[in-house]
Design a protein around this motif. Structure first.
Motif, PDB file in Angstrom:
ATOM      1  N   UNK A  83       0.857  -1.180   0.000  1.00 37.37           N
ATOM      2  CA  UNK A  83       0.000   0.000   0.000  1.00 37.37           C
ATOM      3  C   UNK A  83       0.900   1.239   0.000  1.00 37.37           C
ATOM      4  N   UNK A  84       0.301   2.406   0.099  1.00 30.63           N
ATOM      5  CA  UNK A  84       1.119   3.611   0.191  1.00 30.63           C
ATOM      6  C   UNK A  84       1.970   3.570   1.470  1.00 30.63           C
ATOM      7  N   UNK A  85       1.365   3.123   2.563  1.00 33.76           N
ATOM      8  CA  UNK A  85       2.133   2.994   3.813  1.00 33.76           C
ATOM      9  C   UNK A  85       3.281   2.016   3.622  1.00 33.76           C
ATOM     10  N   UNK A  86       3.047   0.965   2.864  1.00 35.70           N
ATOM     11  CA  UNK A  86       4.096  -0.021   2.607  1.00 35.70           C
ATOM     12  C   UNK A  86       5.208   0.542   1.741  1.00 35.70           C
ATOM     13  N   UNK A  87       4.834   1.253   0.704  1.00 36.88           N
ATOM     14  CA  UNK A  87       5.871   1.846  -0.154  1.00 36.88           C
ATOM     15  C   UNK A  87       6.702   2.850   0.629  1.00 36.88           C
ATOM     16  N   UNK A  88       6.076   3.468   1.620  1.00 35.82           N
ATOM     17  CA  UNK A  88       6.787   4.452   2.436  1.00 35.82           C
ATOM     18  C   UNK A  88       7.791   3.782   3.385  1.00 35.82           C
ATOM     19  N   UNK A  89       7.819   2.455   3.411  1.00 34.59           N
ATOM     20  CA  UNK A  89       8.817   1.748   4.218  1.00 34.59           C
ATOM     21  C   UNK A  89      10.159   1.646   3.518  1.00 34.59           C
ATOM     22  N   UNK A  90      10.202   2.042   2.247  1.00 29.17           N
ATOM     23  CA  UNK A  90      11.453   1.928   1.505  1.00 29.17           C
ATOM     24  C   UNK A  90      12.623   2.616   2.224  1.00 29.17           C
ATOM     25  N   UNK A  91      12.447   3.831   2.751  1.00 28.84           N
ATOM     26  CA  UNK A  91      13.564   4.455   3.484  1.00 28.84           C
ATOM     27  C   UNK A  91      14.002   3.651   4.704  1.00 28.84           C
ATOM     28  N   UNK A  92      13.066   2.942   5.331  1.00 29.31           N
ATOM     29  CA  UNK A  92      13.425   2.128   6.492  1.00 29.31           C
ATOM     30  C   UNK A  92      14.312   0.966   6.049  1.00 29.31           C
ATOM     31  N   UNK A  93      13.877   0.263   5.001  1.00 28.29           N
ATOM     32  CA  UNK A  93      14.672  -0.861   4.480  1.00 28.29           C
ATOM     33  C   UNK A  93      16.046  -0.358   4.040  1.00 28.29           C
ATOM     34  N   UNK A  94      16.071   0.769   3.386  1.00 28.84           N
ATOM     35  CA  UNK A  94      17.346   1.312   2.913  1.00 28.84           C
ATOM     36  C   UNK A  94      18.266   1.679   4.077  1.00 28.84           C
ATOM     37  N   UNK A  95      17.680   2.241   5.134  1.00 29.59           N
ATOM     38  CA  UNK A  95      18.499   2.600   6.300  1.00 29.59           C
ATOM     39  C   UNK A  95      19.079   1.347   6.948  1.00 29.59           C
ATOM     40  N   UNK A  96      18.238   0.326   7.089  1.00 29.50           N
ATOM     41  CA  UNK A  96      18.708  -0.933   7.687  1.00 29.50           C
ATOM     42  C   UNK A  96      19.791  -1.565   6.806  1.00 29.50           C
TER      43      UNK A  96
ATOM     44  N   UNK B  92      18.595   4.766  11.406  1.00 33.60           N
ATOM     45  CA  UNK B  92      17.657   3.637  11.350  1.00 33.60           C
ATOM     46  C   UNK B  92      16.498   3.879  12.311  1.00 33.60           C
ATOM     47  N   UNK B  93      16.831   4.244  13.552  1.00 37.64           N
ATOM     48  CA  UNK B  93      15.789   4.527  14.543  1.00 37.64           C
ATOM     49  C   UNK B  93      14.899   5.671  14.062  1.00 37.64           C
ATOM     50  N   UNK B  94      15.516   6.686  13.491  1.00 39.29           N
ATOM     51  CA  UNK B  94      14.732   7.824  13.011  1.00 39.29           C
ATOM     52  C   UNK B  94      13.807   7.425  11.866  1.00 39.29           C
ATOM     53  N   UNK B  95      14.309   6.555  10.978  1.00 35.62           N
ATOM     54  CA  UNK B  95      13.466   6.114   9.865  1.00 35.62           C
ATOM     55  C   UNK B  95      12.271   5.311  10.377  1.00 35.62           C
ATOM     56  N   UNK B  96      12.535   4.423  11.329  1.00 29.23           N
ATOM     57  CA  UNK B  96      11.453   3.609  11.898  1.00 29.23           C
ATOM     58  C   UNK B  96      10.443   4.507  12.614  1.00 29.23           C
ATOM     59  N   UNK B  97      10.955   5.425  13.441  1.00 29.87           N
ATOM     60  CA  UNK B  97      10.073   6.308  14.189  1.00 29.87           C
ATOM     61  C   UNK B  97       9.271   7.239  13.288  1.00 29.87           C
ATOM     62  N   UNK B  98       9.903   7.751  12.271  1.00 25.98           N
ATOM     63  CA  UNK B  98       9.188   8.648  11.361  1.00 25.98           C
ATOM     64  C   UNK B  98       8.074   7.907  10.629  1.00 25.98           C
ATOM     65  N   UNK B  99       8.387   6.678  10.220  1.00 25.72           N
ATOM     66  CA  UNK B  99       7.336   5.879   9.577  1.00 25.72           C
ATOM     67  C   UNK B  99       6.189   5.644  10.559  1.00 25.72           C
ATOM     68  N   UNK B 100       6.530   5.309  11.790  1.00 24.91           N
ATOM     69  CA  UNK B 100       5.507   5.076  12.807  1.00 24.91           C
ATOM     70  C   UNK B 100       4.665   6.312  13.055  1.00 24.91           C
ATOM     71  N   UNK B 101       5.327   7.430  13.171  1.00 23.20           N
ATOM     72  CA  UNK B 101       4.604   8.681  13.410  1.00 23.20           C
ATOM     73  C   UNK B 101       3.629   8.961  12.270  1.00 23.20           C
TER      74      UNK B 101
END
Lengths: 232, 232
Positions: A83-96, B92-101
């Motif tokens: 979904x849009x929320x899922x696509x917005x996880x791309x920065x999280x995956x990239x950071x990890x 990484x923490x910031x990316x996770x938190x920002x997505x959560x927010x």
DNA sequence: CCGGATCCGGTTAGATACTG
DNA sequence: CAGTATCTAACCGGATCCGG
């Protein structure tokens, strides 16, 4: 749903509840890389049991990260899409992934060699645009592996579709790539430049001169290959 | 160490093995926020059992993310600090938190209200610089809570140190903040502006006019408060 | 073959108590 | 303060099986 919650209002904790379940981050990487079908996802996470995959897909759907729907035209085939929320996880995956590329010891990664995952990833990232506008067949030979995992064929069709075979498709081969699994993985991860592998004789190219010369252009490396290591 | 590995060379998988264990992401947030001592960390993850916390600290040390050492001068007190690899987890923490927010439903977060965590977080983020250069005592009263969790005192010392008490320290109070736990949490998370809470009578300030007027400056909100919501 | 569901044994986490 | 110890419940991995 059991109460396995962290019970914290903090967005890091709320996000981690869904993102940091076992296998979920790796599964999300598969989604970000473009997989949509159950068995396509399985191929990217082969050590995950189908039962757990099924559960995680439900969890992600409940969390609003993916959507399950029928494949258009097909009666009982399903697909899963971000979904849009899922696509917005791309920065999280990239950071990890960037952190992993930078800080995980090279040797630790190279203890987990897997030709299936490597070839599957390579196939996904081939860039056909620098190739001749015809069918190009590239055979990869892992000289250190047994018969079953030794030979792989990448077939880049004129319509830019890329197929991966582990059995001989029967086409004339345009370029042979002879190497060992570790060297190919090092190249893919960005640890070893193509030129150095060739100089050291760990990578031998035979066939079409143009395809060979352009290898560095059509063989895209891992999305994290450009992240610099800070440790040896 | 059992083989609970994903067995993938991909940096996302390698990183997720250590970062996505249960509680680890939340624990890392505590480190990034500045906690160093065992019981200080416990206060930030009160629902984590000390046994599991101890195990996770060992795991993080093994992974090269934190270092355990004696507190300078103290014989048998220990502290845990992020290494360079650990500090590099901040994005990484910031990316996770920002997505959560952005994507966790407001109501879901507000079902996990906790005055201890809220006050602990507020204390950490107070900015004393806009305050008068003397000791400032601020009493927070959660009108909807029972006696034990109802009253809190923030004491900002002239040396800019901030203390948090849940028992009356006996100082003259410079500013009273009367509200309910949900409203204060909404403000902290950036869901509700201070001005709106005051207009609606959900936040009542009494005492020093200057402290009251500057509330928006010395009361720093959650680091994620500025991330915009995309869903209602 | 695709898309799962079921069952079972081992591992991990939660709750609580306790110790130097 | 800084952790262990212990017991139970939940979860995960692996294999197998099933309906279309």
């Amino acid at each position: 749903m059991t109460d396995s919650s962290y019970e914290q209002f903090c967005p890091v904790a709320m996000a981690a509840e869904v993102l940091c379940a076992r296998w979920t981050m790796v599964l999300l990487r598969e989604f970000v890389a473009g997989s949509t079908r159950f068995n396509e996802l399985r191929r990217g996470v082969p050590r995950m049991s189908p039962a757990l995959l099924s559960k995680r897909l439900k969890d992600l759907e409940t969390a609003g990260i993916i959507e399950r729907s029928r494949v258009a035209g097909e009666p009982d085939l399903f697909e899963y899409r971000l979904t849009e929320a899922g696509r917005d996880l791309k920065p999280v995956i990239e950071a990890v992934g960037s952190w992993g590329q930078r800080w995980i010891k090279t040797e630790a990664s190279l203890e987990k060699l897997d030709p299936n995952l490597l070839m599957w990833d390579m196939r996904r990232n081939i860039d056909p645009s620098p190739m001749p506008r015809r069918r190009n067949t590239i055979q990869i030979i892992f000289t250190d592996l047994q018969e079953a995992q030794r030979n792989w064929w990448l077939i880049v069709e004129p319509d830019q579709d890329v197929d991966l075979c582990s059995v001989d498709p029967g086409f004339d081969v345009d370029l042979y790539l002879s190497t060992d699994l570790r060297t190919m993985t090092e190249i893919w991860m960005g640890y070893t430049p193509i030129a150095r592998a060739k100089e050291q004789g760990r990578l031998i190219l035979t066939g079409n001169r143009q395809l060979e010369a352009d290898l560095g252009r059509w063989l895209s490396l891992s999305p994290f290959a450009k992240v610099g290591k800070l440790v040896a």
